[in-house]
Structures are given as C-alpha cells and as structure tokens.
Enzyme design. Structure first.
Site, PDB file in Angstrom:
ATOM      1  N   ARG A  76       0.851  -1.199   0.000  1.00 31.85           N
ATOM      2  CA  ARG A  76       0.000   0.000   0.000  1.00 31.85           C
ATOM      3  C   ARG A  76       0.881   1.241   0.000  1.00 31.85           C
ATOM      4  O   ARG A  76       0.604   2.243  -0.648  1.00 31.85           O
ATOM      5  CB  ARG A  76      -0.955  -0.012   1.206  1.00 31.85           C
ATOM      6  CG  ARG A  76      -1.707   1.294   1.351  1.00 31.85           C
ATOM      7  CD  ARG A  76      -2.939   1.260   2.272  1.00 31.85           C
ATOM      8  NE  ARG A  76      -2.882   0.335   3.369  1.00 31.85           N
ATOM      9  CZ  ARG A  76      -2.176   0.492   4.493  1.00 31.85           C
ATOM     10  NH1 ARG A  76      -1.440   1.578   4.671  1.00 31.85           N
ATOM     11  NH2 ARG A  76      -2.187  -0.429   5.438  1.00 31.85           N
ATOM     12  N   TYR A  82     -16.980  17.011 -14.752  1.00 32.85           N
ATOM     13  CA  TYR A  82     -17.519  15.653 -14.788  1.00 32.85           C
ATOM     14  C   TYR A  82     -18.525  15.485 -13.645  1.00 32.85           C
ATOM     15  O   TYR A  82     -18.288  15.950 -12.522  1.00 32.85           O
ATOM     16  CB  TYR A  82     -16.357  14.657 -14.680  1.00 32.85           C
ATOM     17  CG  TYR A  82     -16.812  13.253 -14.400  1.00 32.85           C
ATOM     18  CD1 TYR A  82     -17.718  12.611 -15.239  1.00 32.85           C
ATOM     19  CD2 TYR A  82     -16.337  12.554 -13.296  1.00 32.85           C
ATOM     20  CE1 TYR A  82     -18.154  11.328 -14.971  1.00 32.85           C
ATOM     21  CE2 TYR A  82     -16.759  11.259 -13.023  1.00 32.85           C
ATOM     22  CZ  TYR A  82     -17.676  10.658 -13.863  1.00 32.85           C
ATOM     23  OH  TYR A  82     -18.099   9.384 -13.594  1.00 32.85           O
ATOM     24  N   ASP A 136      -7.641  19.453 -13.957  1.00 32.17           N
ATOM     25  CA  ASP A 136      -8.003  18.108 -14.402  1.00 32.17           C
ATOM     26  C   ASP A 136      -7.719  18.064 -15.901  1.00 32.17           C
ATOM     27  O   ASP A 136      -8.440  18.677 -16.696  1.00 32.17           O
ATOM     28  CB  ASP A 136      -9.489  17.842 -14.097  1.00 32.17           C
ATOM     29  CG  ASP A 136      -9.909  16.427 -14.489  1.00 32.17           C
ATOM     30  OD1 ASP A 136      -9.299  15.856 -15.410  1.00 32.17           O
ATOM     31  OD2 ASP A 136     -10.873  15.909 -13.889  1.00 32.17           O
ATOM     32  N   LYS A 182      -8.954   6.984 -18.920  1.00 30.47           N
ATOM     33  CA  LYS A 182      -9.291   7.531 -20.233  1.00 30.47           C
ATOM     34  C   LYS A 182      -8.106   7.412 -21.199  1.00 30.47           C
ATOM     35  O   LYS A 182      -7.597   6.334 -21.392  1.00 30.47           O
ATOM     36  CB  LYS A 182      -9.751   8.972 -20.056  1.00 30.47           C
ATOM     37  CG  LYS A 182     -10.741   9.157 -18.899  1.00 30.47           C
ATOM     38  CD  LYS A 182     -12.023   8.384 -19.109  1.00 30.47           C
ATOM     39  CE  LYS A 182     -13.054   8.737 -18.066  1.00 30.47           C
ATOM     40  NZ  LYS A 182     -13.458   7.699 -17.165  1.00 30.47           N
TER      41      LYS A 182
HETATM   42  O1  P1T Z   1     -13.908   7.412 -13.606  1.00 28.23           O
HETATM   43  P1  P1T Z   1     -12.702   7.853 -12.843  1.00 28.23           P
HETATM   44  O2  P1T Z   1     -11.431   7.176 -13.250  1.00 28.23           O
HETATM   45  O3  P1T Z   1     -12.912   7.823 -11.359  1.00 28.23           O
HETATM   46  O4  P1T Z   1     -12.433   9.381 -13.263  1.00 28.23           O
HETATM   47  C1  P1T Z   1     -13.286  10.416 -12.922  1.00 28.23           C
HETATM   48  C2  P1T Z   1     -13.146  11.554 -13.900  1.00 28.23           C
HETATM   49  C3  P1T Z   1     -12.383  12.661 -13.560  1.00 28.23           C
HETATM   50  N1  P1T Z   1     -12.234  13.700 -14.398  1.00 28.23           N
HETATM   51  C4  P1T Z   1     -12.812  13.711 -15.617  1.00 28.23           C
HETATM   52  C5  P1T Z   1     -12.626  14.895 -16.508  1.00 28.23           C
HETATM   53  C6  P1T Z   1     -13.585  12.627 -16.033  1.00 28.23           C
HETATM   54  O5  P1T Z   1     -14.134  12.667 -17.258  1.00 28.23           O
HETATM   55  C7  P1T Z   1     -13.767  11.512 -15.164  1.00 28.23           C
HETATM   56  C8  P1T Z   1     -14.587  10.346 -15.539  1.00 28.23           C
HETATM   57  N2  P1T Z   1     -15.452  10.581 -16.630  1.00 28.23           N
HETATM   58  C9  P1T Z   1     -16.314   9.671 -17.182  1.00 28.23           C
HETATM   59  C10 P1T Z   1     -16.465   8.423 -16.714  1.00 28.23           C
HETATM   60  C11 P1T Z   1     -17.102  10.155 -18.337  1.00 28.23           C
HETATM   61  O6  P1T Z   1     -17.691   9.347 -19.084  1.00 28.23           O
HETATM   62  O7  P1T Z   1     -17.127  11.384 -18.537  1.00 28.23           O
END
Ligand code: P1T
Length: 388
Positions: A51, A103, A175, A200
């Site tokens: 961890r 988001y 972000d 992503k």
């Molecule tokens: O899904 P996760 O890995 O927890 O990420 C969150 C997140 C953070 N910032 C942005 C700009 C994002 O687009 C996302 C996650 N977005 C999607 C799942 C979506 O379909 O827009």
C-alpha cells in the site's frame, strides 16, 4: 540507465523505465507481492508494504510525472480516488472555486462528500478570470479547473486563472483528463498540480480504472504520499502495468483521435438535423483562439445537439453500431453517450439546463476506427433521429 529526452514521444515509452536489473526484461515487471523482505527492521530496498509503495506503481508514477513535466506522481485506484485524496489536503472551513462544468462524478464529490465535511465549493464559468476572482474568499484554498470541460468542452485560460489563484495563495489544480499532456501541459502554465483519470486516454484501451496526481511541489507531494498510504485508495500493480503499456502509444493515438475528431466535427456541422456542434477546433467555438494558443490540438471529444430532443437522441443512440453507447472516453474504440441521463445524471436538472446539457445533447469520444466507418455510422444514426 534510463533514457533521457525532452520529447514526449520518447518519454511515453521510456520515462521511469529501464530494463529489469535482475532478468534484463525490457518491459516493467508486474510486482504482485503485498510485502517486501527486510534484512532487519527498517532495512530494505525502498519497499516495505505494497500500500505504501510498489515498484510497478512507482514506474507508472514516474512516467506520467515526466510527461507532465512534474517532479512527482502519485497514483490512485480511480480518477475519483485521486480527486478525493487531493481534496483531503484541505481542512474544514476551506473554500474551493471550481469550473461550472465538470464531470458529474467530480461535482458529486464536491457536493455530496466534501460539502458535508465543511469544505464548500463555488462553481463559476471560468472563461473570464475576473469571475473567478469575484467569487474567491479569504478562505479559498483551491481552484479546480477542468479544461476542456466535460461535456460542454468550454476552455479555461490556465495561465490567466492560475495567476489569480496563485496571487491569493490558492492551490491551482487542473483536471487534464480530456487534453492529456500531449495537447496541454498545465504545470508549464502556472498550475500547481494536475489530475488525470488514467481510465481515459492515458490507458487508452478501456480496461483499467485509475487516477493520478502530479506536481512539482515537494510539500504537496509528501502530503499526497502520506494520504495515499493512510487513506489507501491505491491502484493494483496489474492496472499500473496496463496504463504504462497504454502510455507508450499515447502520442500516436492522440494524433489520430484529433485528426478524426476534427474531420467529424466539421462534417457534423453540415448535417441538417444537427442543431449545434461543440468542438474547440471549429470556427464556431467561441474559444478557438484560446485552444490554438493553449493546446497542441483540440482533442478527441465532440458534443453536439441533435434536433428533436430526447426521442431523436434515443433513436440515434439505438442505431449507431461502430460507436458504442457507453460512459467513459479516451479508448481506442469510439463511444457515444447521453450526458443528461448518463455521465451527468448526478448534476441537478436546473444546473444542467443552465450549462446547456439539454435532452438532445450527445457526447462522442472519437476512437481509432477507419474515419469513413465513423462518419457512415453517425450518418445512419442521424437519419434514424430525423425519422422520429
Ligand atoms: O472514472 P474515474 O477514473 O474515477 O475518473 C473520474 C473523472 C475525472 N475527471 C474527468 C474529466 C472525467 O471525465 C472523469 C470520468 N469521466 C467519465 C467516466 C465520463 O464518461 O465522462
């Protein structure tokens, strides 16, 4: 010896990585051990408990940090875990100013997790830095910038807004999930920290959920490492390996994402039952000049409004085949989704309406399939929408 370079194409393949000193393996080993042998209490090779630290994770953290021009990277089990951990550097009574269009899950963290803990957020359209300054309080400790925003693809002038934040002693976070370091490097524009959902583009193959925060601020990095270990929202070694593998092709993937998205956006604008196309590379985008100045390309995401509202949107989504109806973005495959119902369902209806997240709004993540197949697929979807 690690390969040294200033070129992102080379760093994406080699940064933080060197052939395994034990076997010579040219790819980073997946180290699954949950604990590491110590010669005596506290005497070890840099790893104690997984961890706290893991070699595969450390390699990933170093690679993404290098791509963003940061000194430190700290990886997490999701983008939301990265965000939640970063927000735990704040204390009750602290105030955040965030982009109005973020988001849906990021909004939910700010509104449903941090607010009840006494950390309030004011959301504002950051297109004008003066509006950011106007809502800042004496207690504002963080600016949360998303650019391009999800899903309205609004841009924020990072250098201008970072200056407003830094002048007032607030931590400026970007972000950078939509742009990736291939298109935009926020630390070079004055941001203090960059967050990614590695789910992503960085991983790029829709088979990992992960997140990372990078920074060159030593004190912030130390606090994040403490919280990474203490709160424990870590990624698995296998997921770290997959993201490392995905990163190697990020530069070539982004080139194709941008090329196909640019062509599709222009084509969509000419379709009779498309009311509006939102893409930072189009002349019709109000911030095209900022996109050209701040980004190396307008990205692989397009939002558009189909005429006929919800029934037309449903028909389009039910008809397309190459575009898969699913949340998420940034993978090799093309995805299509309905933000009001799917990714931004957690945003209250009035806030969605104010942002323009209408019933006819569709968001697409343009993948790497043959361009002609993508266009033909959307043409069939739009024909079905027109027939409703
Ligand atoms: O899904 P996760 O890995 O927890 O990420 C969150 C997140 C953070 N910032 C942005 C700009 C994002 O687009 C996302 C996650 N977005 C999607 C799942 C979506 O379909 O827009």
């Amino acid at each position: 010896m690690a390969v040294e370079s200033d070129n992102l194409e080379t760093l994406a393949i080699h940064a933080g990585q060197a052939p395994d000193p034990v076997s010579g393996a040219v790819m980073t080993p997946i180290v699954l051990a949950s604990t590491f042998a110590q010669e005596g209490p506290g005497v070890h090779k840099g790893f104690e408990y997984a961890r706290t630290g893991n070699p595969t994770r450390q390699t990933l953290e170093r690679c993404i940090a290098a791509l963003e021009g940061a000194a430190h990277g700290v990886a997490f089990g999701s983008g939301c875990a990265a965000m939640t951990t970063l927000l735990h550097t704040l204390r009750p009574g602290d105030h955040i100013v965030a982009s109005d269009d973020v988001y849906g899950g990021s909004f939910r963290i700010l509104d449903k997790v941090m607010k009840p803990m006494g950390i309030e957020t004011t959301q504002v359209d950051m297109a004008d830095p003066a509006r950011v300054e106007a809502v800042m309080r004496d207690t504002t400790r963080m600016l949360w910038i998303e650019t391009p925003t999800n899903p309205m693809l609004k841009l924020v002038d990072i250098a201008a807004v970072a200056k407003v934040g830094a002048d007032r002693g607030a931590l400026v976070v970007v972000d950078n999930t939509f742009a990736t370091p291939m298109l935009q490097r926020p630390l070079s524009l004055g941001a203090h920290a960059v967050l990614h959902s590695t789910t992503k583009y960085l991983n790029g193959h829709s088979d990992v959920v992960g997140g990372v925060v990078v920074t060159s601020d030593d004190a912030l990095a130390e606090r994040l490492r403490f919280l990474q270990n203490a709160m424990g929202a870590i990624p698995s070694p296998f997921d770290c390996y997959l993201v490392l593998r995905g990163l190697k092709t990020l530069p070539v993937r982004m080139e194709r994402h941008v090329r196909s998205a640019g062509a599709l956006a222009a084509w969509l604008e000419g379709q009779p039952n498309v009311e509006k196309v939102i893409y930072p590379g189009l002349d019709s985008h109000p911030q095209k000049a900022l996109a050209e100045r701040q980004m190396a390309g307008p990205g692989g995401m397009i939002s558009f409004v189909v005429r006929g509202g919800l029934p037309a949107a449903h028909a389009l989504l039910a008809t397309v085949k190459v575009f898969c109806c699913a949340e998420s973005l940034g993978g090799v495959e093309s995805l299509i989704e309905h933000p009001a119902i799917m990714t931004h369902g957690s945003v209250p209806a009035d806030a969605r309406a104010a942002l323009g997240i209408a019933d006819g709004l569709i968001r697409i993540s343009v993948g790497l399939e043959a361009y002609d197949d993508l266009q033909a697929d959307l043409a069939r979807g739009l024909a079905a929408a027109a027939a409703v």
